[in-house]
Design a protein around this motif. Structure first.
Motif, PDB file in Angstrom:
ATOM      1  N   ILE A  10       0.824  -1.194   0.000  1.00 59.22           N
ATOM      2  CA  ILE A  10       0.000   0.000   0.000  1.00 59.22           C
ATOM      3  C   ILE A  10       0.864   1.252   0.000  1.00 59.22           C
ATOM      4  O   ILE A  10       2.052   1.207   0.276  1.00 59.22           O
ATOM      5  N   HIS A  15       0.102   5.896   0.384  1.00 64.55           N
ATOM      6  CA  HIS A  15      -0.803   6.867   0.976  1.00 64.55           C
ATOM      7  C   HIS A  15      -1.198   7.913  -0.063  1.00 64.55           C
ATOM      8  O   HIS A  15      -0.416   8.234  -0.971  1.00 64.55           O
ATOM      9  N   CYS A  16      -2.388   8.442   0.096  1.00 69.86           N
ATOM     10  CA  CYS A  16      -2.901   9.412  -0.864  1.00 69.86           C
ATOM     11  C   CYS A  16      -1.987  10.625  -1.015  1.00 69.86           C
ATOM     12  O   CYS A  16      -1.887  11.199  -2.097  1.00 69.86           O
ATOM     13  N   LEU A  29      -8.850   7.126  -8.680  1.00 72.63           N
ATOM     14  CA  LEU A  29      -7.999   7.583  -7.582  1.00 72.63           C
ATOM     15  C   LEU A  29      -8.605   8.783  -6.875  1.00 72.63           C
ATOM     16  O   LEU A  29      -8.522   8.904  -5.648  1.00 72.63           O
ATOM     17  N   ARG A  87     -11.077   7.850  -4.360  1.00 78.43           N
ATOM     18  CA  ARG A  87     -10.452   7.309  -3.159  1.00 78.43           C
ATOM     19  C   ARG A  87      -9.745   8.389  -2.344  1.00 78.43           C
ATOM     20  O   ARG A  87      -9.763   8.384  -1.116  1.00 78.43           O
ATOM     21  N   CYS A  88      -9.094   9.318  -3.034  1.00 73.72           N
ATOM     22  CA  CYS A  88      -8.238  10.311  -2.376  1.00 73.72           C
ATOM     23  C   CYS A  88      -8.749  11.720  -2.656  1.00 73.72           C
ATOM     24  O   CYS A  88      -8.523  12.255  -3.750  1.00 73.72           O
ATOM     25  N   ARG A 106      -5.479   8.895   3.279  1.00 74.43           N
ATOM     26  CA  ARG A 106      -5.819   7.493   3.476  1.00 74.43           C
ATOM     27  C   ARG A 106      -4.829   6.579   2.741  1.00 74.43           C
ATOM     28  O   ARG A 106      -4.114   7.018   1.855  1.00 74.43           O
ATOM     29  N   THR A 107      -4.853   5.333   3.128  1.00 78.62           N
ATOM     30  CA  THR A 107      -4.014   4.365   2.412  1.00 78.62           C
ATOM     31  C   THR A 107      -4.675   3.984   1.094  1.00 78.62           C
ATOM     32  O   THR A 107      -5.897   4.082   0.938  1.00 78.62           O
ATOM     33  N   ILE A 108      -3.847   3.573   0.162  1.00 82.62           N
ATOM     34  CA  ILE A 108      -4.339   3.150  -1.152  1.00 82.62           C
ATOM     35  C   ILE A 108      -3.467   2.000  -1.640  1.00 82.62           C
ATOM     36  O   ILE A 108      -2.235   2.028  -1.482  1.00 82.62           O
ATOM     37  N   PRO A 154      -4.784  -3.240  -6.955  1.00 75.52           N
ATOM     38  CA  PRO A 154      -5.985  -3.742  -6.273  1.00 75.52           C
ATOM     39  C   PRO A 154      -6.249  -5.226  -6.468  1.00 75.52           C
ATOM     40  O   PRO A 154      -6.826  -5.867  -5.591  1.00 75.52           O
ATOM     41  N   LEU A 212       0.653   3.497 -10.077  1.00 78.18           N
ATOM     42  CA  LEU A 212       0.279   4.443  -9.025  1.00 78.18           C
ATOM     43  C   LEU A 212       1.267   5.594  -8.910  1.00 78.18           C
ATOM     44  O   LEU A 212       0.875   6.745  -8.716  1.00 78.18           O
TER      45      LEU A 212
END
Length: 320
Positions: free
Chosen positions: A193, A195-196, A224, A227-228, A234-236, A240, A260
């Motif tokens: 993982i 982080h954003c 993305l 999510r962010c 947050r973690t990403i 996936p 990413l």
């Protein structure tokens, strides 16, 4: 994975072999007489932790990589003293985790064979065994590394997730690793993982004009952003589909412009790395495990201490 099954897997994969010359002072059976159960102890404790928390595999692999890229594979990332001045307190290492696994392994070894097995060797073995637990490849780990006594936060200059291909190649070349090693080891991003905060600029303000990186797949950018948002951290997950399983799917993501990090996407900017990516996609990663094993053996040789250099720490966080 049960320890019995893991041992069978190690034997089967060992038949494949990874042919790499050993540097002076490192041997596959270095502890055969002084601590014959060393590798079994490392494996047992590592399996206990990673089976319970599979995300530790990515964390421990990352720790090993970060250690080897600063002063070599000498366990210097593990040191705590002087407080707030060692490598583990540098910005890129603040999110490194898994120290409790290394400490637990070292404690078990000290009970069995006090003062024999180095923390540098422990970290090399733990990284390998953690990857095996999540169905990754086995690779031989020649042993005999000594622990460094120096760890400086100011010396941490790791390959950056924001780097382009030229900067990444130079960082790897400086450590005796080549372009093939760069793209192969990047494949470890199939697990783990981030982080954003690391990708905010790329998706929200890449050139300072509220834009995203044009090298990214637009649909991926939209995913993305969902999510962010600009304010969170947050973690990403990096990949996936395979965050808990080590496989070659990362290369499919990069080929689709869904890397990413900039350091992932820039692998399409070099003929050799781009060719490797598309070969793995076309062949469903047929050579990736073998290639990864080969590059991990090379990584474990970077700037090692052997012989009378360094020491064998009693506790991995402190020099003797």
């Amino acid at each position: 994975m049960a320890i019995k099954n893991l041992l069978v897997l190690v034997i089967l994969l060992g038949v494949l072999g990874v042919s790499v010359a050993h540097p002076k002072g490192l041997y596959l059976y270095y502890y055969k007489h002084r601590c014959p159960d060393a590798e079994a102890i490392v494996r047992r404790v590592t399996v206990q932790y990673v089976s319970h928390e599979p995300s530790l595999a990515a964390a421990l692999l990352r720790m090993h990589f970060h250690d080897c890229f600063v002063r070599g594979c000498d366990g210097s990332i593990l040191l705590k003293y002087p407080y707030n001045e060692t490598e583990r307190y540098a910005a890129p290492n603040l999110s490194v985790r898994g120290y409790e696994v290394v400490d637990a392994v070292k404690s078990a070894l000290e009970r069995k064979c006090p003062g024999v097995v180095s923390c540098a060797d422990v970290l090399s073995l733990v990284a390998r065994d953690a990857v095996i637990v999540i169905n990754g490849p086995w690779w031989p780990v020649p042993l005999g590394r000594r622990d460094g006594r120096i760890s400086r936060k100011s010396e941490v200059n790791l390959p950056s997730p924001l780097s382009g291909i030229a900067a990444l190649k130079k960082k790897f070349f400086d450590k005796g690793l080549n372009t093939r090693d760069l793209v192969v080891l990047s494949g470890a991003h199939t697990i783990g993982i981030s982080h954003c905060s690391v990708i905010h600029q790329g998706i929200y303000n890449f050139t300072g004009k509220s834009d995203s990186d044009s090298s990214m797949n637009p649909r991926y950018v939209r995913a993305l952003k969902r999510r962010c948002n600009p304010a969170d951290n947050r973690t990403i997950v990096m990949d996936p589909r395979s965050v808990k399983k080590f496989d070659s799917h990362y290369f499919n993501m990069v080929a689709q412009r869904k890397g990413l990090f900039k350091s992932d996407r820039t692998l399409l900017d070099d003929p050799e790395t781009k060719s490797y990516i598309y070969t793995q996609v076309a062949t469903a990663g047929s050579s990736f495990n073998k290639d990864f094993a080969h590059s991990m053996v090379k990584l474990g040789f970077v700037e090692i201490l052997t012989g009378n250099k360094g020491e064998i720490r009693k506790r991995c966080a402190f020099v003797n």
